[in-house]
Enzyme design. Sequence first.
Site, PDB file in Angstrom:
ATOM      1  N   GLY A   1      30.248  42.449  36.753  1.00 58.37           N
ATOM      2  CA  GLY A   1      30.022  41.542  37.922  1.00 58.37           C
ATOM      3  C   GLY A   1      31.200  41.012  38.229  1.00 58.37           C
ATOM      4  O   GLY A   1      32.190  41.243  38.218  1.00 58.37           O
ATOM      5  N   GLY A   2      30.920  39.575  39.089  1.00 59.29           N
ATOM      6  CA  GLY A   2      32.081  38.838  39.620  1.00 59.29           C
ATOM      7  C   GLY A   2      32.869  38.480  38.550  1.00 59.29           C
ATOM      8  O   GLY A   2      33.664  37.873  38.653  1.00 59.29           O
TER       9      GLY A   2
ATOM     10  N   GLY B   1      64.029  54.741  54.350  1.00 56.14           N
ATOM     11  CA  GLY B   1      63.560  53.248  54.434  1.00 56.14           C
ATOM     12  C   GLY B   1      63.263  52.818  52.816  1.00 56.14           C
ATOM     13  O   GLY B   1      63.743  51.627  52.537  1.00 56.14           O
ATOM     14  N   ALA B   2      63.384  53.926  51.916  1.00 54.73           N
ATOM     15  CA  ALA B   2      63.139  53.456  50.513  1.00 54.73           C
ATOM     16  C   ALA B   2      64.583  52.880  49.943  1.00 54.73           C
ATOM     17  O   ALA B   2      64.529  52.048  48.997  1.00 54.73           O
ATOM     18  CB  ALA B   2      62.880  54.693  49.638  1.00 54.73           C
TER      19      ALA B   2
HETATM   20  C1  HXC Z   1      22.019  35.670  29.403  1.00 54.31           C
HETATM   21  C2  HXC Z   1      22.486  37.748  28.228  1.00 54.31           C
HETATM   22  C3  HXC Z   1      23.211  38.063  29.148  1.00 54.31           C
HETATM   23  C4  HXC Z   1      23.416  37.300  30.360  1.00 54.31           C
HETATM   24  C5  HXC Z   1      23.548  39.481  27.662  1.00 54.31           C
HETATM   25  N1  HXC Z   1      22.568  38.551  27.167  1.00 54.31           N
HETATM   26  N2  HXC Z   1      23.737  39.289  28.826  1.00 54.31           N
HETATM   27  N3  HXC Z   1      21.893  36.341  28.223  1.00 54.31           N
HETATM   28  N4  HXC Z   1      22.912  36.163  30.403  1.00 54.31           N
HETATM   29  N5  HXC Z   1      24.032  37.644  31.284  1.00 54.31           N
HETATM   30  C6  HXC Z   1      22.098  38.279  25.955  1.00 54.31           C
HETATM   31  C7  HXC Z   1      20.868  39.158  25.710  1.00 54.31           C
HETATM   32  O1  HXC Z   1      19.563  38.544  26.159  1.00 54.31           O
HETATM   33  C8  HXC Z   1      20.832  39.395  24.238  1.00 54.31           C
HETATM   34  O2  HXC Z   1      20.283  37.961  23.682  1.00 54.31           O
HETATM   35  C9  HXC Z   1      22.269  38.978  23.868  1.00 54.31           C
HETATM   36  O3  HXC Z   1      22.846  38.629  24.634  1.00 54.31           O
HETATM   37  C10 HXC Z   1      22.818  40.428  23.544  1.00 54.31           C
HETATM   38  O4  HXC Z   1      22.573  41.348  24.556  1.00 54.31           O
HETATM   39  P1  HXC Z   1      22.200  42.821  24.347  1.00 54.31           P
HETATM   40  O5  HXC Z   1      21.580  43.437  25.562  1.00 54.31           O
HETATM   41  O6  HXC Z   1      21.168  42.914  23.236  1.00 54.31           O
HETATM   42  O7  HXC Z   1      23.545  43.455  23.808  1.00 54.31           O
HETATM   43  P2  HXC Z   1      24.082  44.982  24.228  1.00 54.31           P
HETATM   44  O8  HXC Z   1      23.046  46.024  24.050  1.00 54.31           O
HETATM   45  O9  HXC Z   1      25.357  45.095  23.232  1.00 54.31           O
HETATM   46  O10 HXC Z   1      24.329  44.993  25.733  1.00 54.31           O
HETATM   47  C11 HXC Z   1      25.348  44.075  26.320  1.00 54.31           C
HETATM   48  C12 HXC Z   1      25.409  44.263  27.900  1.00 54.31           C
HETATM   49  C13 HXC Z   1      24.074  43.828  28.478  1.00 54.31           C
HETATM   50  C14 HXC Z   1      25.804  45.647  28.411  1.00 54.31           C
HETATM   51  C15 HXC Z   1      26.409  42.971  28.354  1.00 54.31           C
HETATM   52  O11 HXC Z   1      23.594  42.571  27.737  1.00 54.31           O
HETATM   53  C16 HXC Z   1      23.773  43.435  29.770  1.00 54.31           C
HETATM   54  O12 HXC Z   1      23.915  44.411  30.590  1.00 54.31           O
HETATM   55  N6  HXC Z   1      23.731  42.078  30.083  1.00 54.31           N
HETATM   56  C17 HXC Z   1      23.704  41.930  31.476  1.00 54.31           C
HETATM   57  C18 HXC Z   1      25.030  42.002  32.308  1.00 54.31           C
HETATM   58  C19 HXC Z   1      24.787  41.529  33.560  1.00 54.31           C
HETATM   59  O13 HXC Z   1      24.601  42.246  34.545  1.00 54.31           O
HETATM   60  N7  HXC Z   1      25.371  40.320  33.814  1.00 54.31           N
HETATM   61  C20 HXC Z   1      25.305  39.822  34.901  1.00 54.31           C
HETATM   62  C21 HXC Z   1      26.363  40.174  35.752  1.00 54.31           C
HETATM   63  S1  HXC Z   1      26.716  39.593  37.283  1.00 54.31           S
HETATM   64  P3  HXC Z   1      19.062  38.038  22.288  1.00 54.31           P
HETATM   65  O14 HXC Z   1      18.745  36.637  22.587  1.00 54.31           O
HETATM   66  O15 HXC Z   1      18.273  38.936  22.536  1.00 54.31           O
HETATM   67  O16 HXC Z   1      20.165  38.233  21.390  1.00 54.31           O
HETATM   68  C22 HXC Z   1      27.485  38.303  36.888  1.00 54.31           C
HETATM   69  C23 HXC Z   1      27.797  37.378  38.005  1.00 54.31           C
HETATM   70  C24 HXC Z   1      29.060  36.817  37.840  1.00 54.31           C
HETATM   71  O17 HXC Z   1      28.118  38.086  35.945  1.00 54.31           O
HETATM   72  C25 HXC Z   1      29.454  36.235  39.266  1.00 54.31           C
HETATM   73  C26 HXC Z   1      30.447  35.574  39.461  1.00 54.31           C
HETATM   74  C27 HXC Z   1      31.112  35.229  40.898  1.00 54.31           C
END
Ligand code: HXC
Length: 517
Positions: free
Chosen positions: A172-173, A407-408
């Site tokens: 993501g971001g 030009g290069a």
């Molecule tokens: C809160 C999160 C989290 C998140 C993971 N966890 N991502 N908690 N916010 N963004 C937590 C899970 O709930 C889990 O908690 C633990 O971290 C481990 O995650 P798993 O999913 O079990 O691990 P894994 O299978 O290895 O997968 C990793 C992952 C997946 C691929 C990163 O967790 C995932 O897709 N997360 C979301 C990614 C995402 O879409 N993030 C937002 C992106 S947008 P528990 O308690 O069960 O152990 C963004 C915007 C930024 O970031 C903007 C800036 C401008």
Amino acid sequence: MKIISDKAEALRKLQEKARAGGGDERVKARAKTGKFSARQRIEHLLDEDSFEEIDLLRKTRAREFGLADRDIPADGVVTGLGKIRGRSVAVYSQDFTVLGGSLGLAHAEKICKIMDLADKTGVPVIGLSDSGGARIQEGVDALGGYAEIFWRNVQSSGRIPQISAILGPCAGGAVYSPAMTDFVFMVRGESHMFITGPEVVRAATGEECDFDELGGSDAHASKSGVCHFVANSEQQCFRMIRELLDYLPQNYRELPRVKANSDDPKRESETLDRISRRAARHAFDTLEVIREIGDGANFLEVHQDWARNILCGFIRLEGRTVGVVANNSKVLSGALDIQASEKAARFVRFCDAFSVPLLTLVDVPGYWPGREQEHRGIIRRGAKLLYAYCEATVPKVTVILRKAYGGAYDVMSSKHVRGDFNYAWPCAEIAVMGPEGAVNILFAKEIKKAADHEKRRRELVDEYTKQFANPYLAAQRGYIDEVIEARKTRPKLIRAFAFLRNKKADIPRKKHGNIPL
Ligand code: HXC
């Protein structure tokens, strides 16, 4: 006395709990995948026993979506200061065992605090990313936290070196903080960066792809250019970061450290002579030329797998860092295309920001032609390199090894864009275009009329080659300061850069320029 030691004991317990991260089970599960913990990463990166942690006891104030009942040690990120080869750095390391290393407000504020310290004290900042991104439960506070980091990335850009190592997911971001740092490292098979993951891609476009294909190290090192360095392991990644920092100054006000050097500054090179003798007929290995010039054949190449038609990286001359930009005639004949221009432009701007002198080795037949490049913006994007060279005020020394056409020629740190010393090997060819192309345009009618078209064409090509394909017309005009024997390139460059050490160049007053982005 007793009260003090009780309190000390309580403090130790608190610290121990915070240092335990996501707990034994999660830490062990992670170790089984071969990954280091957030704290181990810092230990491997920094000089032994040099780490001073800050904000170990920091906690989120968020209560929503069950966060009130959760313990989030160190809020999922380890931050502090330490040393690399004796010089200070600021570092943060996200802890995936704690809520997936997700970024909430306290987590972001910890990172911002060390970024501010780094900027204030003029030391590089290194971010070790391993995170699920914005902490979903903290909503807009998490988004705001990211933006605070982005803002600091920009304020510190050109003031202190900023380095990112992606050691897990970065989605993501969240990718935009590394994107705005100077150098991005990834570990093969372990690091992933993307705006949206494979699931979302499938839902939005129907396209099927896996994590590696979409945003793995090879994709970003060879296709997108987001990643500058790929390591095969975390250990190797940390070694590479330490090596890179060794070439760089601590901040824009300082110069890079001078290293002990045992390579003779007067060393002449048979190899360069051989290369230049064969140059008219054979494309040569530009890497070999770079290695022959620098101290001890060392070359730290940046963006090794992307836009191979231009090579960028660091060498040392008499122990001092020099940034090298060199056309590589083995790929696309060394022509400048969009990717090469962007790769080299960013490198030139980095060197200029951090007082790293520039050596440009030219062997370029021109810009890469064609509809695909034109439509993707070779005019606008190719101009970035021209802009970067025109803007750069660090010492600039250029050697035309072979071709410098069109030009290069102007772009590649020519005298006209304020090259300080411009040299050419005797085999250099400096002209508006190569003999074949020129003759076909200038003498099309004459060739058509001739009894033997091909014979006449060859005669004209020979004539043009004799007259234009050499460095002497440019030398007569002072565009080339000296035509040098290839064997003497290293000593000549060492003397040139030594002479330029006190170069002062003013830049016109303005808020900032408007590079064609
Ligand atoms: C809160 C999160 C989290 C998140 C993971 N966890 N991502 N908690 N916010 N963004 C937590 C899970 O709930 C889990 O908690 C633990 O971290 C481990 O995650 P798993 O999913 O079990 O691990 P894994 O299978 O290895 O997968 C990793 C992952 C997946 C691929 C990163 O967790 C995932 O897709 N997360 C979301 C990614 C995402 O879409 N993030 C937002 C992106 S947008 P528990 O308690 O069960 O152990 C963004 C915007 C930024 O970031 C903007 C800036 C401008």
